[in-house]
Design an enzyme around this catalytic site. Structure first.
Site, short mmCIF file in Angstrom:
data_model
loop_
_atom_site.label_atom_id
_atom_site.label_comp_id
_atom_site.label_asym_id
_atom_site.label_seq_id
_atom_site.Cartn_x
_atom_site.Cartn_y
_atom_site.Cartn_z
CE1 TYR A 79 62.23 41.41 -35.77
CE2 TYR A 79 62.08 39.28 -36.05
CZ TYR A 79 61.95 40.52 -36.51
OH TYR A 79 61.38 40.56 -37.82
CD GLU A 134 59.87 43.90 -36.94
OE1 GLU A 134 60.28 42.92 -38.18
OE2 GLU A 134 59.90 44.84 -37.02
#
Length: 381
Positions: free
Chosen positions: A101, A187
Site C-alpha cells: 500500500y 492512493e
C-alpha cells in the site's frame, strides 16, 4: 472531488507511474470485445466512487472474452454501498508476487502532506490501522519539497532493497501529481511486484480539493455527476455548501463553524441533524429560497432550524428569503428561527405574524427544534 479508477490510472500514466490502463465498457458486449482485444485473462472491475468493490462482488477475473461478457453482465447495474454501477474497467490480469500500500494524503492535523506505506497491501487500510497500526509507515512534510530522506528510509521496507529505486521513483511522482493537481489524496492499493520484477500500480484512487478546481479545468472535466449526491451538486450551483446526513432536523446556518456547532448542539441535546448547510456570507434572499427547497427535497424532515449570526450576512435579508420561500414552496414542517447580529431586529420584525417559532439563544433554538421534531431520540435533554 473523486474520480474513477480508470481516470486515476490515466493520471498515473501521465506522471510516469507504471500501471495497467485497460478500457472502459458500459455494456457486457463491449466488455467482451475489449477482453478479446486485450487477449488472455482479464479483470472486470466496477467503476464507482466507493471502496469495498471486491467484497461486494464488483471485481471479477475472467479467462475468456465470453466469460468477461458474463462477468460484466453480473456487475453492471449492481448497487455497491449506494452507488449504481454504470461502467466497468476491463484490464489485463497481472501475476503478483507481492502487494503493498502507498498513498500521499493531505494531513489536516499536522497541516502537512502525509506519506503512508505498508507492506500489507490489497486490503482496506482503515482495517489495518485498527488491527496492526505498527505495519503502517508514516512520514510528513510541511513544505513542497519532496521528503527525500524519509522516502529513502521507507522505500526498501516495501519490496526490499532490490526494488527500492523503483519504489522511490513512484513516490516522487505521486508527490508531484499530488502537488501539481491540488489533490487531497493519491492512493495505490495495491502496488504490486510481479515475478518479472516490475513494480506496477494495479489500482488507483485520486481525490481533489474542490476549492482548487478553478485552477484545473481538465480535472473538473473528469467529474462524474451521476456518482455524486444530487442535492449536494444542486446546492453547489447556488453557492451553498451542503452535505446530506441521516437525521430528521434540517439545518440552515451561515458560516461553516456555526453550522458545525449547530449540528453538534443538536446531537448534544438528543436530536439528529439531517444536513450541514452553510448559506455563506451572501445576503441574497434567493439563496435562502433554494436552501429551503434542497432541505425539503429529502423525505423524513420533521423540523428545520435556521440559525443566523449576522455579520456580512444581514438578518433582514435572511428574513426576506424566508418569506419568499413561504410564497414559492409548500412548507409543512415547523421552523425554529434564531436571528442575531446585523439587522436582527429588522429581520425579526419582518417575520412577525408568521408560523415561525422564534428563539433568543442558541440552546433555546436547539431545544425548540428538537421538541418540534418529536423530542430527543437518545434520552438526552
Amino acid at each position: 472531488m473523486k474520480i474513477h479508477e480508470y481516470q486515476a490510472k490515466e493520471l498515473f500514466d501521465q506522471f510516469n507511474i507504471p500501471t495497467k490502463l485497460g478500457r472502459v465498457a458500459t455494456s457486457p458486449e463491449e466488455a467482451g470485445a475489449i477482453a478479446r482485444a486485450i487477449g488472455g485473462p482479464v479483470v472486470v472491475k466496477a467503476q464507482v466512487h466507493t471502496g469495498g468493490r471486491g467484497k461486494a462482488g464488483g471485481v471479477k477475473l475472467a479467462h475468456s472474452p465470453e466469460e468477461a461478457q458474463q462477468k460484466a453482465a453480473a456487475i453492471l447495474g449492481m448497487d455497491i454501498k449506494g452507488s449504481h454501477v454504470n461502467k466497468v474497467l476491463v484490464v489485463g490480469s497481472a501475476d503478483i508476487e507481492q502487494e503493498v500500500y502507498l498513498a500521499v494524503i493531505l494531513d489536516r492535523s499536522s497541516r502537512g502532506i502525509l506519506f503512508m506505506a505498508s507492506a500489507e497491501g490489497g486490503m482496506e487500510i482503515e482495517e489495518l490501522a485498527k488491527t496492526a497500526p505498527e505495519k503502517i509507515h508514516r512520514f510528513t512534510t510541511l513544505t513542497r519539497a519532496f521528503p527525500e530522506e524519509d522516502a529513502r528510509r521507507v522505500a526498501p521496507l516495501l519490496f526490499g532493497s532490490a526494488h527500492a529505486v523503483a519504489v522511490l521513483g513512484i513516490m516522487r511522482n505521486l508527490f508531484r501529481l499530488f502537488l501539481e493537481l491540488d489533490c487531497s489524496l493519491v492512493e495505490i492499493n495495491p502496488l504490486v511486484l510481479t515475478p518479472s520484477g516490475e513494480v506496477v500500480a494495479l489500482d488507483g484512487k485520486v481525490n481533489f480539493d474542490d476549492n482548487a478546481l478553478f485552477r484545473h479545468p481538465e480535472v473538473e472535466a473528469l467529474r462524474d455527476l451521476a456518482e455524486e449526491n444530487a442535492n449536494e451538486v444542486d446546492a453547489k450551483s447556488f453557492g451553498l455548501s451542503y452535505v446530506e446526513l441521516e437525521g430528521d432536523i434540517g439545518c440552515m446556518v451561515n458560516g461553516a463553524g456555526l453550522a458545525m456547532a449547530t449540528m453538534d448542539m443538536i446531537k448534544l441535546f438528543g436530536g439528529q441533524p439531517a444536513n450541514f448547510l452553510d448559506v455563506g456570507g451572501s445576503s441574497n434572499p434567493d439563496k435562502v429560497v433554494q436552501a429551503f427547497r434542497i432541505i425539503l427535497s429529502r423525505p423524513g424532515i420533521k423540523a428545520i432550524l435556521i440559525n443566523i449570526f449576522g455579520g456580512i450576512t444581514r438578518c433582514d435579508d435572511i428574513a426576506r428569503g424566508i418569506l419568499a420561500a413561504f410564497e414559492r414552496t409548500a412548507i409543512d414542517v415547523p421552523i425554529v428561527v434564531r436571528l442575531t447580529g446585523t439587522n436582527a431586529k429588522e429581520g425579526l420584525e419582518l417575520l412577525k405574524g408568521t408560523a415561525l417559532i422564534p428563539a433568543n439563544t442558541f440552546s433555546e433554538a436547539v431545544k425548540k427544534v428538537i421538541e418540534a421534531a418529536g423530542g430527543a431520540k437518545d434520552g438526552n435533554s
